[in-house]
Design a protein around this motif. Structure first.
Motif, mmCIF file in Angstrom:
data_model
loop_
_atom_site.group_PDB
_atom_site.id
_atom_site.type_symbol
_atom_site.label_atom_id
_atom_site.label_comp_id
_atom_site.label_asym_id
_atom_site.label_seq_id
_atom_site.Cartn_x
_atom_site.Cartn_y
_atom_site.Cartn_z
ATOM 1 N N TRP A 1 0.784 -1.098 0.148
ATOM 2 C CA TRP A 1 0.121 0.081 -0.029
ATOM 3 C C TRP A 1 0.847 1.240 -0.130
ATOM 4 O O TRP A 1 0.328 2.185 0.168
ATOM 5 N N ARG A 2 2.250 1.116 -0.242
ATOM 6 C CA ARG A 2 2.978 2.105 0.037
ATOM 7 C C ARG A 2 2.752 3.306 -0.886
ATOM 8 O O ARG A 2 3.102 4.581 -0.774
ATOM 9 N N GLU A 3 2.085 2.940 -2.300
ATOM 10 C CA GLU A 3 1.935 4.011 -3.303
ATOM 11 C C GLU A 3 0.697 4.649 -2.802
ATOM 12 O O GLU A 3 0.410 5.885 -3.585
ATOM 13 N N ARG A 4 -0.257 4.244 -1.980
ATOM 14 C CA ARG A 4 -1.267 4.778 -1.530
ATOM 15 C C ARG A 4 -1.037 5.717 -0.388
ATOM 16 O O ARG A 4 -1.917 6.899 0.034
ATOM 17 N N ARG B 1 2.014 6.720 2.777
ATOM 18 C CA ARG B 1 3.590 6.798 3.642
ATOM 19 C C ARG B 1 3.174 7.758 4.870
ATOM 20 O O ARG B 1 3.106 8.758 4.679
#
Length: 193
Positions: free
Chosen positions: A10-13, A15
């Motif tokens: 989920w890091r692209e969504r 941080r």
């Protein structure tokens, strides 16, 4: 334990280090400097410390519109000796509550032991979220952790149990995890009333 990373899909969504409302805003991570540990075991440097000696976390996702956070934990949760619930409440949860979050999904599969004590911080947290129609959910507890949390009486303040274990959350989008958990909580609440 040094090669166990927090969930990365989920890091692209989201941080936490980029979120100005997050307790971990501005934090810089090393991929090579291993400083955090649980007893003699080094942890991957992507885990966040928050004042507890043997418990670490990662805020995986926050949705300010829906008022929820998904948090992954790792280590040993020790309220009896280290008062980990105080550190979690004061250093992380209070700031998230101040940002409008009222629903907390705590992923516990990385927590290998729980040692309970008094429940003051859980009670305070519960009262603050329930006043805003929120909740606290512990997901995927190991049997020994589930037993100790039951023995400590945490079921008065948080949702957990066999019906919230074995949840296959990793391949899902955060919104789907939230919707599934919210559905379980609504079903539980209908049974009570």
């Amino acid at each position: 334990m040094h090669d166990i990373e927090p969930h990365f899909n989920w890091r692209e969504r989201y941080r936490a280090e980029d979120d100005s409302e997050s307790p971990f805003h501005g934090r810089v991570y090393s991929e090579f400097g291993f400083t955090n540990r649980v007893y003699n075991y080094l942890l991957h440097p992507q885990w966040d410390e928050f004042g507890a000696e043997t418990l670490y976390m990662k805020v995986l996702f926050v949705d300010y519109d829906e008022h929820y956070a998904i948090i992954e934990m790792i280590g040993e949760w020790n309220d009896a000796v280290h008062n980990d619930s105080m550190h979690l409440k004061r250093e992380v949860v209070d700031q998230l509550l101040a940002s409008g979050l009222t629903k907390f999904i705590i992923i516990m599969e990385g927590v290998l032991n729980y040692h309970g004590s008094d429940t003051d911080y859980y009670e305070e947290w519960y009262e603050e979220v329930s006043d805003a129609d929120g909740w606290i959910v512990f997901v995927n507890l190991h049997p020994q952790v589930l037993d100790e949390m039951n023995d400590t009486g945490l079921d008065n303040y948080a949702h957990f149990g066999h019906h919230l274990n074995d949840i296959n959350w990793r391949p899902q989008k955060p919104s789907k995890v939230y919707e599934a958990i919210e559905g379980v909580i609504q079903t539980e609440q209908r049974r009570l009333y």
